[in-house]
Design a protein around this motif. Structure first.
Motif, PDB file in Angstrom:
ATOM      1  N   LYS A  44       0.491  -9.839  -9.815  1.00 17.09           N
ATOM      2  CA  LYS A  44      -0.711  -9.985  -8.982  1.00 17.09           C
ATOM      3  C   LYS A  44      -1.881 -10.310  -9.901  1.00 17.09           C
ATOM      4  O   LYS A  44      -2.910  -9.644  -9.874  1.00 17.09           O
ATOM      5  CB  LYS A  44      -0.993  -8.685  -8.246  1.00 17.09           C
ATOM      6  CG  LYS A  44      -0.694  -8.755  -6.764  1.00 17.09           C
ATOM      7  CD  LYS A  44      -1.280  -7.543  -6.089  1.00 17.09           C
ATOM      8  CE  LYS A  44      -0.704  -7.373  -4.698  1.00 17.09           C
ATOM      9  NZ  LYS A  44      -1.017  -6.035  -4.195  1.00 17.09           N
ATOM     10  N   SER A  48       2.828   0.376  -7.039  1.00 16.60           N
ATOM     11  CA  SER A  48       2.208   0.116  -8.337  1.00 16.60           C
ATOM     12  C   SER A  48       1.806   1.399  -9.050  1.00 16.60           C
ATOM     13  O   SER A  48       1.902   1.491 -10.270  1.00 16.60           O
ATOM     14  CB  SER A  48       0.995  -0.803  -8.167  1.00 16.60           C
ATOM     15  OG  SER A  48       1.419  -2.052  -7.666  1.00 16.60           O
ATOM     16  N   GLY A  83       0.788  -1.231   0.000  1.00 21.13           N
ATOM     17  CA  GLY A  83       0.000   0.000   0.000  1.00 21.13           C
ATOM     18  C   GLY A  83       0.817   1.276   0.000  1.00 21.13           C
ATOM     19  O   GLY A  83       0.266   2.371   0.046  1.00 21.13           O
TER      20      GLY A  83
HETATM   21  N1  ATP Z   1       0.956   8.438  -6.641  1.00 20.22           N
HETATM   22  C1  ATP Z   1      -0.281   8.164  -6.170  1.00 20.22           C
HETATM   23  N2  ATP Z   1      -1.314   8.918  -6.557  1.00 20.22           N
HETATM   24  C2  ATP Z   1      -2.564   8.660  -6.124  1.00 20.22           C
HETATM   25  N3  ATP Z   1      -2.879   7.668  -5.285  1.00 20.22           N
HETATM   26  C3  ATP Z   1      -1.896   6.886  -4.856  1.00 20.22           C
HETATM   27  C4  ATP Z   1      -0.541   7.082  -5.284  1.00 20.22           C
HETATM   28  N4  ATP Z   1       0.228   6.140  -4.713  1.00 20.22           N
HETATM   29  C5  ATP Z   1      -0.620   5.407  -3.979  1.00 20.22           C
HETATM   30  N5  ATP Z   1      -1.881   5.843  -4.041  1.00 20.22           N
HETATM   31  C6  ATP Z   1      -3.053   5.290  -3.336  1.00 20.22           C
HETATM   32  O1  ATP Z   1      -2.627   4.232  -2.503  1.00 20.22           O
HETATM   33  C7  ATP Z   1      -3.169   2.983  -2.910  1.00 20.22           C
HETATM   34  C8  ATP Z   1      -2.093   1.921  -2.858  1.00 20.22           C
HETATM   35  O2  ATP Z   1      -1.101   2.233  -3.802  1.00 20.22           O
HETATM   36  P1  ATP Z   1      -0.395   1.105  -4.663  1.00 20.22           P
HETATM   37  O3  ATP Z   1      -1.373   0.125  -5.147  1.00 20.22           O
HETATM   38  O4  ATP Z   1       0.458   1.776  -5.652  1.00 20.22           O
HETATM   39  O5  ATP Z   1       0.492   0.445  -3.527  1.00 20.22           O
HETATM   40  P2  ATP Z   1       1.462  -0.789  -3.595  1.00 20.22           P
HETATM   41  O6  ATP Z   1       2.691  -0.386  -2.882  1.00 20.22           O
HETATM   42  O7  ATP Z   1       1.590  -1.269  -4.982  1.00 20.22           O
HETATM   43  O8  ATP Z   1       0.688  -1.850  -2.704  1.00 20.22           O
HETATM   44  P3  ATP Z   1       0.647  -3.442  -2.787  1.00 20.22           P
HETATM   45  O9  ATP Z   1       1.821  -3.931  -2.013  1.00 20.22           O
HETATM   46  O10 ATP Z   1      -0.639  -3.757  -2.140  1.00 20.22           O
HETATM   47  O11 ATP Z   1       0.695  -3.806  -4.230  1.00 20.22           O
HETATM   48  C9  ATP Z   1      -3.708   3.236  -4.301  1.00 20.22           C
HETATM   49  O12 ATP Z   1      -4.810   2.424  -4.575  1.00 20.22           O
HETATM   50  C10 ATP Z   1      -4.072   4.688  -4.272  1.00 20.22           C
HETATM   51  O13 ATP Z   1      -5.329   4.876  -3.705  1.00 20.22           O
END
Ligand code: ATP
Ligand code: MG
Length: 463
Positions: free
Chosen positions: A135, A112, A108
Protein backbone atom coordinates in the motif's frame (compact mmCIF):
# COMPACT_ATOMS: atom_id res chain seq x y z
CA UNK A 1 -16.33 -16.20 37.19
CA UNK A 2 -19.67 -16.47 38.84
CA UNK A 3 -21.68 -14.61 36.30
CA UNK A 4 -20.71 -16.78 33.36
CA UNK A 5 -23.32 -19.32 32.36
CA UNK A 6 -21.96 -22.45 30.79
CA UNK A 7 -23.74 -25.12 28.74
CA UNK A 8 -22.11 -28.33 27.63
CA UNK A 9 -23.74 -29.67 24.48
CA UNK A 10 -23.66 -33.00 22.72
CA UNK A 11 -23.09 -32.55 19.00
CA UNK A 12 -23.39 -34.98 16.10
CA UNK A 13 -20.28 -37.14 15.52
CA UNK A 14 -17.56 -35.01 13.93
CA UNK A 15 -18.90 -31.78 15.37
CA UNK A 16 -21.30 -29.10 14.25
CA UNK A 17 -21.21 -28.64 10.51
CA UNK A 18 -23.57 -25.73 10.21
CA UNK A 19 -23.51 -23.31 13.05
CA UNK A 20 -26.16 -20.61 13.35
CA UNK A 21 -24.98 -18.22 16.03
CA UNK A 22 -27.95 -15.88 15.82
CA UNK A 23 -30.42 -18.71 16.28
CA UNK A 24 -28.51 -19.96 19.31
CA UNK A 25 -28.53 -16.49 20.90
CA UNK A 26 -32.23 -16.11 20.25
CA UNK A 27 -32.80 -19.46 21.86
CA UNK A 28 -30.80 -18.36 24.93
CA UNK A 29 -32.65 -15.01 24.89
CA UNK A 30 -29.40 -13.04 24.74
CA UNK A 31 -29.75 -9.82 22.76
CA UNK A 32 -26.05 -8.94 22.54
CA UNK A 33 -24.83 -11.80 20.36
CA UNK A 34 -21.18 -11.12 21.11
CA UNK A 35 -21.67 -12.16 24.76
CA UNK A 36 -22.22 -15.74 23.72
CA UNK A 37 -19.16 -17.81 22.89
CA UNK A 38 -19.50 -21.15 21.18
CA UNK A 39 -16.64 -23.58 21.08
CA UNK A 40 -16.59 -26.94 19.36
CA UNK A 41 -14.61 -29.42 21.41
CA UNK A 42 -13.08 -32.60 20.10
CA UNK A 43 -15.44 -35.43 19.37
CA UNK A 44 -19.05 -34.81 20.22
CA UNK A 45 -18.81 -32.06 22.78
CA UNK A 46 -19.33 -28.37 22.43
CA UNK A 47 -19.44 -25.62 25.01
CA UNK A 48 -21.55 -22.50 25.04
CA UNK A 49 -20.68 -19.76 27.50
CA UNK A 50 -22.72 -16.67 28.13
CA UNK A 51 -20.61 -13.79 29.49
CA UNK A 52 -21.81 -10.49 31.02
CA UNK A 53 -20.04 -8.83 28.07
CA UNK A 54 -17.70 -10.08 25.37
CA UNK A 55 -14.59 -11.41 27.18
CA UNK A 56 -12.23 -10.19 24.45
CA UNK A 57 -13.21 -6.54 24.91
CA UNK A 58 -10.46 -5.08 27.08
CA UNK A 59 -7.35 -7.01 26.07
CA UNK A 60 -4.10 -5.58 27.41
CA UNK A 61 -1.35 -3.82 25.45
CA UNK A 62 1.30 -5.80 23.61
CA UNK A 63 4.69 -5.78 25.33
CA UNK A 64 8.13 -6.30 23.79
CA UNK A 65 8.47 -9.46 25.88
CA UNK A 66 5.42 -11.05 24.28
CA UNK A 67 7.20 -10.74 20.97
CA UNK A 68 10.47 -12.50 21.73
CA UNK A 69 10.58 -16.00 20.33
CA UNK A 70 10.61 -18.67 23.05
CA UNK A 71 12.64 -21.89 23.07
CA UNK A 72 9.89 -23.60 21.09
CA UNK A 73 10.02 -20.96 18.36
CA UNK A 74 6.79 -19.18 19.31
CA UNK A 75 5.71 -15.67 20.17
CA UNK A 76 2.56 -14.60 22.00
CA UNK A 77 0.30 -12.50 19.86
CA UNK A 78 -2.72 -12.28 22.13
CA UNK A 79 -5.19 -14.29 24.10
CA UNK A 80 -8.09 -16.69 23.65
CA UNK A 81 -11.46 -15.69 25.05
CA UNK A 82 -10.82 -17.70 28.21
CA UNK A 83 -7.49 -16.00 28.88
CA UNK A 84 -5.13 -18.69 27.62
CA UNK A 85 -2.26 -17.46 25.42
CA UNK A 86 -2.54 -17.17 21.65
CA UNK A 87 0.81 -18.27 20.29
CA UNK A 88 2.20 -18.01 16.79
CA UNK A 89 5.06 -20.13 15.58
CA UNK A 90 7.97 -18.56 13.73
CA UNK A 91 10.26 -21.56 13.88
CA UNK A 92 10.07 -25.24 14.66
CA UNK A 93 13.28 -26.26 16.45
CA UNK A 94 12.30 -29.94 16.29
CA UNK A 95 12.25 -30.06 12.49
CA UNK A 96 14.36 -26.99 11.76
CA UNK A 97 11.53 -25.59 9.68
CA UNK A 98 10.74 -21.97 8.93
CA UNK A 99 6.99 -21.41 8.66
CA UNK A 100 4.64 -20.28 5.95
CA UNK A 101 2.01 -18.02 7.31
CA UNK A 102 -1.14 -16.38 6.06
CA UNK A 103 -3.23 -13.68 7.69
CA UNK A 104 -6.65 -13.08 6.18
CA UNK A 105 -9.26 -10.50 6.94
CA UNK A 106 -11.53 -7.91 5.38
CA UNK A 107 -10.46 -4.32 5.25
CA UNK A 108 -9.87 -2.83 8.69
CA UNK A 109 -9.96 -6.21 10.44
CA UNK A 110 -6.46 -5.78 11.83
CA UNK A 111 -4.14 -7.52 9.35
CA UNK A 112 -1.50 -4.83 9.24
CA UNK A 113 -1.28 -4.40 13.01
CA UNK A 114 -0.80 -8.12 13.30
CA UNK A 115 1.89 -7.99 10.61
CA UNK A 116 3.48 -5.16 12.56
CA UNK A 117 3.61 -7.40 15.64
CA UNK A 118 5.27 -10.16 13.63
CA UNK A 119 7.79 -7.67 12.23
CA UNK A 120 8.64 -6.45 15.73
CA UNK A 121 8.97 -10.05 16.90
CA UNK A 122 11.35 -10.88 14.06
CA UNK A 123 13.54 -7.86 14.70
CA UNK A 124 13.84 -8.64 18.39
CA UNK A 125 14.39 -12.35 17.88
CA UNK A 126 17.25 -12.01 15.38
CA UNK A 127 15.10 -13.02 12.41
CA UNK A 128 15.89 -11.32 9.10
CA UNK A 129 12.87 -9.80 7.33
CA UNK A 130 12.42 -8.73 3.74
CA UNK A 131 9.15 -6.82 3.59
CA UNK A 132 6.83 -5.75 0.80
CA UNK A 133 4.29 -3.17 1.96
CA UNK A 134 2.16 -2.89 -1.14
CA UNK A 135 0.00 0.00 0.00
CA UNK A 136 2.82 2.31 -0.98
CA UNK A 137 4.43 1.69 2.39
CA UNK A 138 1.44 2.98 4.29
CA UNK A 139 0.30 -0.25 5.97
CA UNK A 140 3.24 -0.68 8.32
CA UNK A 141 5.18 2.60 7.96
CA UNK A 142 7.12 2.07 11.19
CA UNK A 143 8.85 -0.92 9.58
CA UNK A 144 11.04 1.51 7.65
CA UNK A 145 14.58 1.06 8.96
CA UNK A 146 13.45 -1.85 11.13
CA UNK A 147 13.65 -4.58 8.49
CA UNK A 148 16.52 -5.67 6.23
CA UNK A 149 14.67 -4.92 2.98
CA UNK A 150 11.56 -2.80 2.53
CA UNK A 151 9.88 -2.38 -0.85
CA UNK A 152 6.58 -0.72 -1.70
CA UNK A 153 5.86 -1.45 -5.37
CA UNK A 154 4.74 -4.66 -7.02
CA UNK A 155 7.73 -4.89 -9.33
CA UNK A 156 10.15 -4.51 -6.43
CA UNK A 157 8.16 -7.13 -4.52
CA UNK A 158 8.74 -9.55 -7.39
CA UNK A 159 12.47 -8.80 -7.37
CA UNK A 160 12.47 -9.33 -3.61
CA UNK A 161 10.67 -12.68 -3.90
CA UNK A 162 13.09 -13.77 -6.63
CA UNK A 163 15.89 -12.88 -4.23
CA UNK A 164 14.33 -15.00 -1.49
CA UNK A 165 13.91 -17.99 -3.80
CA UNK A 166 17.53 -17.59 -4.92
CA UNK A 167 18.64 -17.50 -1.29
CA UNK A 168 16.69 -20.68 -0.55
CA UNK A 169 18.34 -22.38 -3.52
CA UNK A 170 21.79 -21.20 -2.47
CA UNK A 171 21.22 -22.63 0.98
CA UNK A 172 19.95 -25.95 -0.36
CA UNK A 173 23.08 -26.44 -2.42
CA UNK A 174 25.39 -25.31 0.38
CA UNK A 175 23.73 -27.49 3.01
CA UNK A 176 23.74 -30.45 0.64
CA UNK A 177 27.46 -30.08 0.05
CA UNK A 178 28.09 -29.80 3.75
CA UNK A 179 26.04 -32.89 4.38
CA UNK A 180 23.68 -31.13 6.75
CA UNK A 181 20.14 -32.40 6.55
CA UNK A 182 18.31 -29.66 8.42
CA UNK A 183 18.41 -25.98 9.20
CA UNK A 184 19.85 -24.73 12.48
CA UNK A 185 19.41 -21.04 13.26
CA UNK A 186 22.64 -19.11 12.83
CA UNK A 187 24.72 -22.06 11.70
CA UNK A 188 25.68 -20.37 9.52
CA UNK A 189 22.57 -18.63 8.17
CA UNK A 190 19.94 -16.62 10.02
CA UNK A 191 16.27 -17.54 10.02
CA UNK A 192 14.78 -15.37 7.26
CA UNK A 193 11.27 -14.33 6.25
CA UNK A 194 9.70 -12.74 3.24
CA UNK A 195 6.61 -10.86 4.43
CA UNK A 196 4.06 -9.40 2.03
CA UNK A 197 1.25 -7.17 3.31
CA UNK A 198 -1.63 -6.62 0.85
CA UNK A 199 -0.52 -9.71 -1.05
CA UNK A 200 -3.90 -9.62 -2.82
CA UNK A 201 -2.60 -6.69 -4.88
CA UNK A 202 0.13 -8.93 -6.23
CA UNK A 203 -2.13 -11.92 -6.77
CA UNK A 204 -5.45 -10.52 -7.95
CA UNK A 205 -6.79 -10.92 -11.50
CA UNK A 206 -5.08 -8.66 -14.03
CA UNK A 207 -2.29 -7.84 -11.59
CA UNK A 208 0.78 -7.37 -13.79
CA UNK A 209 2.93 -10.01 -12.09
CA UNK A 210 0.19 -12.34 -10.89
CA UNK A 211 1.51 -15.58 -12.33
CA UNK A 212 5.07 -15.07 -11.29
CA UNK A 213 4.04 -13.89 -7.83
CA UNK A 214 1.91 -16.99 -7.26
CA UNK A 215 4.75 -19.17 -8.52
CA UNK A 216 7.39 -17.55 -6.32
CA UNK A 217 5.22 -17.70 -3.21
CA UNK A 218 4.44 -21.35 -3.86
CA UNK A 219 8.10 -22.08 -4.49
CA UNK A 220 9.14 -20.42 -1.24
CA UNK A 221 6.51 -22.35 0.65
CA UNK A 222 7.87 -25.55 -0.83
CA UNK A 223 11.64 -25.18 -0.78
CA UNK A 224 12.35 -22.37 1.66
CA UNK A 225 10.90 -24.00 4.71
CA UNK A 226 13.59 -26.61 5.29
CA UNK A 227 16.46 -24.16 4.79
CA UNK A 228 15.20 -21.43 7.09
CA UNK A 229 13.51 -19.16 4.55
CA UNK A 230 9.84 -18.63 5.36
CA UNK A 231 7.05 -16.62 3.79
CA UNK A 232 4.15 -14.82 5.44
CA UNK A 233 1.40 -13.06 3.53
CA UNK A 234 -1.45 -10.85 4.68
CA UNK A 235 -4.36 -10.47 2.31
CA UNK A 236 -7.95 -9.50 1.89
CA UNK A 237 -10.04 -10.99 -0.87
CA UNK A 238 -13.61 -11.80 -1.75
CA UNK A 239 -12.66 -14.76 -3.87
CA UNK A 240 -9.84 -17.30 -4.10
CA UNK A 241 -9.11 -16.13 -7.63
CA UNK A 242 -8.03 -12.84 -6.16
CA UNK A 243 -5.26 -14.68 -4.38
CA UNK A 244 -3.80 -16.32 -7.45
CA UNK A 245 -6.24 -19.23 -7.26
CA UNK A 246 -6.56 -21.84 -4.55
CA UNK A 247 -3.31 -23.50 -5.53
CA UNK A 248 -1.19 -20.71 -4.09
CA UNK A 249 -2.80 -21.15 -0.74
CA UNK A 250 -3.21 -24.87 -0.52
CA UNK A 251 0.26 -25.54 0.89
CA UNK A 252 0.05 -22.58 3.23
CA UNK A 253 -3.30 -23.51 4.64
CA UNK A 254 -2.43 -27.17 5.02
CA UNK A 255 0.72 -26.82 7.02
CA UNK A 256 1.26 -23.19 7.77
CA UNK A 257 0.28 -20.74 10.44
CA UNK A 258 -3.08 -19.42 9.37
CA UNK A 259 -4.95 -16.62 11.03
CA UNK A 260 -8.43 -15.60 10.04
CA UNK A 261 -9.55 -12.17 11.19
CA UNK A 262 -13.04 -10.82 10.44
CA UNK A 263 -13.81 -12.31 7.08
CA UNK A 264 -16.72 -12.31 4.65
CA UNK A 265 -18.93 -15.35 4.87
CA UNK A 266 -18.75 -15.79 1.09
CA UNK A 267 -14.99 -16.20 1.26
CA UNK A 268 -15.33 -18.54 4.18
CA UNK A 269 -17.73 -20.76 2.26
CA UNK A 270 -15.35 -20.82 -0.66
CA UNK A 271 -12.42 -21.89 1.48
CA UNK A 272 -14.58 -24.62 2.96
CA UNK A 273 -15.91 -25.84 -0.38
CA UNK A 274 -12.38 -25.91 -1.73
CA UNK A 275 -11.35 -28.16 1.12
CA UNK A 276 -8.98 -25.54 2.48
CA UNK A 277 -10.85 -24.90 5.71
CA UNK A 278 -12.40 -28.08 7.00
CA UNK A 279 -13.96 -26.52 10.04
CA UNK A 280 -14.88 -23.17 8.63
CA UNK A 281 -18.57 -23.62 8.83
CA UNK A 282 -18.70 -24.10 12.56
CA UNK A 283 -16.88 -20.89 13.36
CA UNK A 284 -18.88 -18.32 15.23
CA UNK A 285 -18.84 -15.17 13.09
CA UNK A 286 -16.75 -12.22 14.26
CA UNK A 287 -19.07 -9.21 14.37
CA UNK A 288 -17.99 -5.80 13.15
CA UNK A 289 -19.40 -4.19 16.25
CA UNK A 290 -19.16 -6.04 19.53
CA UNK A 291 -21.84 -5.34 22.12
CA UNK A 292 -24.48 -4.29 19.65
CA UNK A 293 -28.02 -5.21 20.57
CA UNK A 294 -30.19 -5.97 17.59
CA UNK A 295 -33.36 -4.94 19.29
CA UNK A 296 -36.08 -2.82 17.80
CA UNK A 297 -36.21 0.53 19.60
CA UNK A 298 -39.43 2.32 20.37
CA UNK A 299 -39.56 5.88 19.11
CA UNK A 300 -38.70 7.42 22.48
CA UNK A 301 -35.74 5.10 23.10
CA UNK A 302 -32.33 6.49 22.24
CA UNK A 303 -29.59 4.53 20.60
CA UNK A 304 -26.10 4.80 22.09
CA UNK A 305 -23.96 7.27 20.19
CA UNK A 306 -21.15 4.76 19.63
CA UNK A 307 -23.30 1.81 18.71
CA UNK A 308 -21.94 1.61 15.16
CA UNK A 309 -18.26 2.09 16.03
CA UNK A 310 -16.21 -0.83 14.77
CA UNK A 311 -14.53 -2.38 17.79
CA UNK A 312 -13.66 -5.95 16.89
CA UNK A 313 -10.30 -5.30 15.20
CA UNK A 314 -7.80 -7.99 15.99
CA UNK A 315 -10.42 -10.65 16.83
CA UNK A 316 -9.48 -13.83 15.05
CA UNK A 317 -9.29 -17.57 14.72
CA UNK A 318 -5.91 -19.27 14.66
CA UNK A 319 -7.00 -21.99 12.27
CA UNK A 320 -3.83 -24.04 12.42
CA UNK A 321 -3.32 -23.69 16.16
CA UNK A 322 -4.40 -26.05 18.88
CA UNK A 323 -7.80 -24.38 19.21
CA UNK A 324 -8.90 -23.53 15.69
CA UNK A 325 -12.51 -22.86 16.58
CA UNK A 326 -11.92 -20.72 19.69
CA UNK A 327 -12.24 -16.99 19.30
CA UNK A 328 -9.06 -15.11 20.17
CA UNK A 329 -7.73 -11.60 19.89
CA UNK A 330 -4.38 -9.91 19.41
CA UNK A 331 -3.16 -7.66 22.18
CA UNK A 332 -3.37 -3.92 21.51
CA UNK A 333 -0.53 -2.98 19.16
CA UNK A 334 0.25 0.72 19.10
CA UNK A 335 -2.06 3.68 19.49
CA UNK A 336 -5.75 3.09 19.02
CA UNK A 337 -6.33 6.46 17.33
CA UNK A 338 -4.28 7.30 14.24
CA UNK A 339 -1.09 9.28 14.89
CA UNK A 340 0.04 12.07 12.53
CA UNK A 341 3.52 10.58 12.05
CA UNK A 342 5.07 7.27 13.00
CA UNK A 343 3.30 5.70 15.96
CA UNK A 344 5.59 6.22 18.97
CA UNK A 345 4.25 3.14 20.78
CA UNK A 346 5.08 0.95 17.80
CA UNK A 347 8.54 2.51 17.42
CA UNK A 348 9.18 1.79 21.10
CA UNK A 349 8.31 -1.88 20.57
CA UNK A 350 10.80 -2.07 17.68
CA UNK A 351 13.55 -0.49 19.78
CA UNK A 352 16.47 1.62 18.55
CA UNK A 353 18.95 -1.05 17.53
CA UNK A 354 19.61 -1.92 13.89
CA UNK A 355 17.57 -4.79 12.40
CA UNK A 356 19.37 -8.07 11.69
CA UNK A 357 20.50 -9.03 8.20
CA UNK A 358 21.29 -7.29 4.95
CA UNK A 359 19.05 -5.93 2.25
CA UNK A 360 18.41 -7.98 -0.86
CA UNK A 361 20.12 -6.40 -3.87
CA UNK A 362 17.05 -5.97 -6.06
CA UNK A 363 18.90 -5.12 -9.26
CA UNK A 364 20.74 -8.39 -9.08
CA UNK A 365 17.43 -10.15 -9.66
CA UNK A 366 16.32 -8.26 -12.75
CA UNK A 367 16.17 -10.33 -15.94
CA UNK A 368 18.24 -9.31 -18.95
CA UNK A 369 15.09 -8.16 -20.68
CA UNK A 370 14.01 -6.03 -17.74
CA UNK A 371 17.45 -4.48 -17.58
CA UNK A 372 17.18 -3.61 -21.25
CA UNK A 373 13.72 -2.10 -20.84
CA UNK A 374 15.01 -0.15 -17.85
CA UNK A 375 17.98 1.19 -19.76
CA UNK A 376 15.85 2.14 -22.76
CA UNK A 377 13.62 4.04 -20.39
CA UNK A 378 16.60 6.35 -19.97
CA UNK A 379 17.95 5.64 -16.51
CA UNK A 380 20.16 2.62 -16.96
CA UNK A 381 20.23 0.21 -14.11
CA UNK A 382 17.95 1.86 -11.60
CA UNK A 383 15.12 -0.18 -10.26
CA UNK A 384 12.63 2.65 -10.48
CA UNK A 385 13.20 2.91 -14.23
CA UNK A 386 12.09 -0.70 -14.66
CA UNK A 387 8.47 -1.37 -15.58
CA UNK A 388 6.96 -0.36 -12.27
CA UNK A 389 3.22 -0.39 -12.87
CA UNK A 390 2.37 1.96 -10.06
CA UNK A 391 4.43 4.78 -11.52
CA UNK A 392 2.61 4.53 -14.86
CA UNK A 393 -0.72 6.12 -15.76
CA UNK A 394 -3.73 3.89 -15.18
CA UNK A 395 -3.12 1.37 -17.97
CA UNK A 396 -6.25 -0.59 -17.12
CA UNK A 397 -8.31 2.23 -18.61
CA UNK A 398 -6.13 2.80 -21.67
CA UNK A 399 -6.69 1.28 -25.10
CA UNK A 400 -4.03 -1.02 -26.48
CA UNK A 401 -3.02 1.69 -28.96
CA UNK A 402 -2.58 4.22 -26.15
CA UNK A 403 -0.51 1.76 -24.17
CA UNK A 404 1.71 1.04 -27.16
CA UNK A 405 2.35 4.75 -27.66
CA UNK A 406 3.03 5.21 -23.95
CA UNK A 407 5.47 2.31 -23.99
CA UNK A 408 7.57 3.48 -26.95
CA UNK A 409 10.69 5.53 -26.23
CA UNK A 410 11.64 8.14 -28.89
CA UNK A 411 14.18 5.83 -30.52
CA UNK A 412 11.76 2.93 -30.73
CA UNK A 413 11.60 -0.67 -29.51
CA UNK A 414 11.88 -4.08 -31.06
CA UNK A 415 8.59 -5.96 -31.08
CA UNK A 416 9.76 -8.45 -28.46
CA UNK A 417 10.67 -5.64 -26.07
CA UNK A 418 7.44 -3.82 -26.69
CA UNK A 419 5.64 -7.03 -25.76
CA UNK A 420 7.66 -7.20 -22.52
CA UNK A 421 6.74 -3.64 -21.60
CA UNK A 422 3.05 -4.31 -22.29
CA UNK A 423 3.27 -7.44 -20.16
CA UNK A 424 4.51 -5.38 -17.25
CA UNK A 425 2.68 -2.10 -17.55
CA UNK A 426 -0.20 -3.09 -15.30
CA UNK A 427 -2.85 -3.30 -18.03
CA UNK A 428 -4.58 -6.32 -19.51
CA UNK A 429 -2.55 -8.96 -21.27
CA UNK A 430 -2.59 -8.32 -25.05
CA UNK A 431 -1.91 -10.92 -27.70
CA UNK A 432 0.87 -10.39 -30.19
CA UNK A 433 -1.65 -10.40 -33.06
CA UNK A 434 -3.60 -7.58 -31.50
CA UNK A 435 -0.42 -5.57 -30.93
CA UNK A 436 0.49 -5.99 -34.62
CA UNK A 437 -2.99 -4.92 -35.76
CA UNK A 438 -2.80 -1.84 -33.55
CA UNK A 439 0.66 -0.96 -34.83
CA UNK A 440 -0.48 -1.19 -38.41
CA UNK A 441 -3.46 1.08 -37.63
CA UNK A 442 -1.15 3.55 -35.88
CA UNK A 443 1.10 3.52 -38.94
CA UNK A 444 -1.85 4.33 -41.16
CA UNK A 445 -2.71 7.23 -38.87
CA UNK A 446 0.88 8.45 -39.00
CA UNK A 447 1.54 7.99 -35.29
CA UNK A 448 4.15 5.28 -35.79
CA UNK A 449 6.85 5.44 -38.49
CA UNK A 450 6.73 3.19 -41.54
CA UNK A 451 8.73 -0.01 -41.06
CA UNK A 452 12.37 0.17 -42.08
CA UNK A 453 15.33 -2.21 -42.20
CA UNK A 454 16.03 -1.96 -38.44
CA UNK A 455 12.66 -3.54 -37.63
CA UNK A 456 12.23 -1.14 -34.70
CA UNK A 457 8.81 0.28 -33.89
CA UNK A 458 9.43 4.03 -33.75
CA UNK A 459 6.84 6.60 -32.73
CA UNK A 460 6.26 9.74 -34.79
CA UNK A 461 6.40 12.87 -32.58
CA UNK A 462 2.91 14.26 -32.06
CA UNK A 463 3.42 17.89 -33.20
N1 ATP B 1 -4.04 -5.25 17.43
C1 ATP B 1 -4.53 -4.00 17.35
N2 ATP B 1 -4.27 -3.12 18.32
C2 ATP B 1 -4.72 -1.86 18.26
N3 ATP B 1 -5.47 -1.37 17.27
C3 ATP B 1 -5.78 -2.20 16.27
C4 ATP B 1 -5.32 -3.55 16.25
N4 ATP B 1 -5.77 -4.14 15.12
C5 ATP B 1 -6.46 -3.18 14.50
N5 ATP B 1 -6.49 -2.03 15.17
C6 ATP B 1 -7.19 -0.79 14.78
O1 ATP B 1 -7.90 -1.02 13.58
C7 ATP B 1 -7.40 -0.24 12.50
C8 ATP B 1 -7.30 -1.09 11.26
O2 ATP B 1 -6.35 -2.10 11.47
P1 ATP B 1 -5.35 -2.55 10.32
O3 ATP B 1 -4.82 -1.39 9.60
O4 ATP B 1 -4.40 -3.50 10.92
O5 ATP B 1 -6.38 -3.32 9.39
P2 ATP B 1 -6.15 -4.03 8.01
O6 ATP B 1 -6.85 -5.33 8.10
O7 ATP B 1 -4.72 -4.03 7.66
O8 ATP B 1 -6.97 -3.09 7.03
P3 ATP B 1 -6.74 -2.74 5.49
O9 ATP B 1 -7.41 -3.81 4.71
O10 ATP B 1 -7.40 -1.43 5.36
O11 ATP B 1 -5.26 -2.68 5.28
C9 ATP B 1 -6.06 0.28 13.00
O12 ATP B 1 -5.75 1.52 12.44
C10 ATP B 1 -6.24 0.35 14.48
O13 ATP B 1 -6.88 1.53 14.84
MG1 MG C 1 -3.62 -3.25 6.09
Amino acid sequence: MLDVREYVLKTPPGGVKRYDHDALCDLLKVEDYSRVIFEQGVGREAIVRVYPSNPLMGVRDMTADDLVMDARGRIQLGTYFDGSPLRFRLFDPKTGNAQRGAVFGTTGAGKSRLVQAILIACKNSGIVVHLADLKHGQSVPEAKGNVATRVTTQYEAILMLRGLVAEAERRMIAYGERGSSGFVIGAPDPLTYGIVDEANRLLEKNAPFREEAALLIKELGRTGRSVGVGIIIAAQAGHLDELGGSDTLRGMLKEGEVILLRWSSAMMQQLVSDGLLPRGESLQPIPKVVGQVRKIRRFNEERADNEDDVNSQGMLYHLTGIRPTSMARTFVVGSVAPTPGFDPLILALYGDHAPPGQAIDLEEHMSAKERQVASEGGQAGTVTAAPAPESEPDTSRMSTAERILAALPADGLAEVDLMAVLEADGGRRVARGSVRTNISTLRKKGQIARPDSTGLIVPVPAD
